[in-house]
Design a protein around this motif. Structure first.
Motif, short mmCIF file in Angstrom:
data_model
loop_
_atom_site.label_atom_id
_atom_site.label_comp_id
_atom_site.label_asym_id
_atom_site.label_seq_id
_atom_site.Cartn_x
_atom_site.Cartn_y
_atom_site.Cartn_z
N SER A 120 0.81 -1.23 0.00
CA SER A 120 0.00 0.00 0.00
C SER A 120 0.83 1.26 0.00
CB SER A 120 -0.93 0.03 1.23
OG SER A 120 -1.76 -1.09 1.25
N ASN A 121 1.91 1.26 0.77
CA ASN A 121 2.72 2.47 0.94
C ASN A 121 4.03 2.40 0.16
OD1 ASN A 121 0.92 3.83 2.82
ND2 ASN A 121 1.46 2.18 4.23
N PHE A 122 4.01 1.65 -0.94
CA PHE A 122 5.16 1.58 -1.83
C PHE A 122 4.72 1.98 -3.23
CE2 PHE A 122 6.15 -1.12 1.72
CZ PHE A 122 7.50 -0.89 1.96
N VAL A 123 5.68 2.39 -4.05
CA VAL A 123 5.38 2.96 -5.36
C VAL A 123 5.32 1.85 -6.41
CG1 VAL A 123 6.12 4.63 -7.09
CG2 VAL A 123 6.61 5.06 -4.67
N ARG A 124 4.22 1.81 -7.16
CA ARG A 124 4.05 0.81 -8.21
C ARG A 124 4.70 1.30 -9.50
NH1 ARG A 124 -1.99 -1.19 -8.87
NH2 ARG A 124 -2.14 0.59 -10.30
N ASP A 125 5.01 0.38 -10.41
CA ASP A 125 5.74 0.75 -11.62
C ASP A 125 4.98 1.73 -12.51
OD1 ASP A 125 3.86 -1.19 -12.20
OD2 ASP A 125 5.11 -2.28 -13.63
N ASP A 126 3.66 1.52 -12.70
CA ASP A 126 2.90 2.45 -13.56
C ASP A 126 2.74 3.81 -12.91
OD1 ASP A 126 1.25 1.35 -11.62
OD2 ASP A 126 -0.52 1.27 -12.91
N GLU A 127 2.68 3.84 -11.59
CA GLU A 127 2.61 5.10 -10.86
C GLU A 127 3.90 5.90 -11.04
OE1 GLU A 127 2.22 6.45 -6.15
OE2 GLU A 127 1.94 4.36 -6.73
N LEU A 128 5.01 5.22 -10.99
CA LEU A 128 6.30 5.85 -11.19
C LEU A 128 6.42 6.41 -12.61
CD1 LEU A 128 9.12 6.37 -9.96
CD2 LEU A 128 9.78 4.10 -10.78
N ASP A 129 5.92 5.67 -13.57
CA ASP A 129 5.98 6.08 -14.97
C ASP A 129 5.20 7.39 -15.19
OD1 ASP A 129 7.08 4.86 -17.53
OD2 ASP A 129 5.04 5.33 -18.17
#
Length: 517
Positions: free
Chosen positions: A450-459
């Motif tokens: 929940s409190n970590f950054v997902r790959d598509d969010e980073l993109d």
């Protein structure tokens, strides 16, 4: 309000669940790569000890440090406890227990032989587990410079992956320097590791007040109902540090304040503040909503950005040097140490509301806060009254204020600005606020993304900032100078008023709680 985080009759937020979100209870070891570096000493090891001291780590946990530095176990233990505070005898005893489960392996970051030596050490530890037949779990924490992230990740996958057990890899920011470099890094990382095994840390997501944003929004009907373009005039998210680079200018000059703070920390705060209500508290439902709101944000316009760079000045603590006076900084650097940028969320809820992100070093105070300013009251009897504001202080001195108007006591009809005040130190004086790294490392052991950054969010985050960053790198606009210890560039107030419509109160006002923050 914030302490309970109630979504059920027991007052507890339901666990995330999900097939990939298994909590590691035993037969687990954590490998801290970069164990001799500042990040590991100042953040990772103190967080691990805090969790160990409170009984939150898996049963029988072992901690293995790995770095290029050659040192014996005594020197390693000295480094581990360098930043760990153990003020009472019981904690000192616990610290000695913790050191006994910490071992060290020296090796290179780009050689199979070194990682095979590490594998031998891990195998020896795992051979001592009581339950010989259960899967053996490994967590790899990369407290490393980004230049070796993917190299180390590939060597770990090849040489140290636990077959049959659960493997997790924790990666520190920065995740690239622009969209292209971020995508390259993610492609190389995901070529070796599955997305559900990767935990990208942004420590702001572990801060108590940032985690509380979901509860403030969605567990309080009156606040959630007011979060829209009809009632809110503007939002400011501010990050301020009262010190400069102080000999670390070489690292900072490579990234600048936008990459270092704004593109990650402040954008994460913005996405949680403005997201729609998730279907559940599962990690994927929460991250889905964050991605959705980020998709509504167009790239930042270079015309809606103010850049600054601090210069030397006389302060109450004496003469302070300017950025270019730091020996580790190139003398012709135009790297911004301050930035204010206007962002727009073109969604039905937020269209037309300016969001101003501000971040800077060598300013007048230490502060991270969210300031939500509501629109003026309907013209009439209170035409010149002070605007309402909701202020969420992330650090230091966690607090929530709702600035409102009230009649001053007395016979005359006179309004004064006042506040409803939730200051954590007063309201929750008997509770300890956990460190962000403690919360996030515990989440990684639980398998909660929940409190970590997902790959598509980073993109998407890089898509928003990359055009501006390339403009700065290529056109090299000269930042406005501002004095060390000031509020920022002289034109900041005009910039905020022009692009955000923020109105300062004409009536004198100060928060009554500042003395305890």
């Amino acid at each position: 309000m914030a302490a309970q985080q109630s979504t059920s009759s027991t007052g507890e937020i339901p666990s995330s669940g999900g097939s990939n979100e298994h909590s590691l209870e035993s037969n687990t070891l954590i490998v801290v790569l970069g164990a001799s570096g500042d990040l590991a000493k100042k953040k990772t090891f103190p967080a691990l000890f805090g969790l160990y001291n409170n009984g939150f780590l898996p049963k029988g946990i072992r901690v293995v440090g790995y770095a290029r530095t050659k040192m014996d176990e005594e020197e390693y233990h000295k480094r581990v406890q360098q930043y760990i505070k153990a003020p009472i005898p019981a904690m000192k005893e616990k610290l000695q227990e913790f050191l006994k489960i910490c071992t060290y392996v020296s090796g290179q970051y780009d050689e199979d032989d070194s990682f095979q030596t590490l594998e031998k050490a891990l195998g020896e530890i795992e051979s001592q587990y009581e339950d010989k037949n259960s899967p053996k779990n490994r967590v790899f924490y990369m407290a490393l410079p980004p230049s070796v992230f993917t190299t180390v990740a590939a060597h770990l996958r090849k040489n140290n992956y636990s077959e049959g057990g659960i493997n997790r890899i924790i990666v520190e920011k920065p995740f690239g320097s622009d969209l292209a470099s971020s995508r390259k890094m993610q492609e190389e990382l995901k070529a070796e590791w599955k997305e559900d095994e990767i935990f990208r840390i942004d420590h702001y997501l572990g801060k108590e007040m940032v985690k509380n944003l979901l509860v403030l929004r969605f567990a309080n009907v009156m606040l959630d109902a007011s979060f829209n373009k009809s009632l809110i005039s503007n939002v400011q998210i501010t990050f301020k540090e009262p010190f400069g680079t102080e000999g670390r200018g070489g690292y900072f000059d490579e990234f600048g304040i936008i990459r270092d703070v704004m593109q990650n920390h402040l954008l994460q705060v913005l996405s949680i503040l403005t997201m729609e209500r998730p279907v559940s508290f599962s990690s994927e439902d929460i991250r889905d909503e964050k991605v959705k709101v980020l998709r509504y944000i167009p790239p930042i316009s270079k015309d809606e950005v103010l850049l600054g760079q601090y210069v030397g000045a006389e302060t109450k603590d004496g003469k302070k040097p300017g950025y270019l006076e730091d020996d580790t900084v190139p003398k012709d650097s135009i790297c911004p140490t301050f930035a204010a940028a206007v962002m727009h969320i073109n969604s039905p809820r937020w269209e037309g509301v300016p969001f101003i992100l501000k971040a800077g070093k060598a300013l007048n105070e230490q502060k991270t806060e969210i300031r939500i300013q509501y629109k003026d009251v309907t013209q009439g009897i209170f035409a010149e009254i002070t605007r309402n504001e909701l202020v969420i202080r992330v650090q230091p001195g966690e607090a929530v204020y709702l600035k409102m108007n009230s009649k001053a006591p007395g016979l005359s009809m006179r309004t004064v600005p006042t506040e409803m005040d939730l200051t954590y130190k007063r309201r929750f004086s008997d509770l300890k606020i956990p460190e962000a790294y403690e919360a996030l490392i515990l989440d990684a052991f639980k398998g909660d993304h929940s409190n970590f950054v997902r790959d598509d969010e980073l993109d998407i985050a890089w898509k928003i900032f990359t055009p501006l960053l390339h403009h700065i790198d290529e056109q090299k606009p000269k930042p406005e100078p501002y004095s060390y210890g000031s509020r920022g560039p002289v034109g900041l107030d005009d910039f905020t008023a022009k692009h955000g419509g923020y109105k300062r109160s004409e009536k004198p006002y100060s928060w009554p709680s500042t003395s305890v923050l």
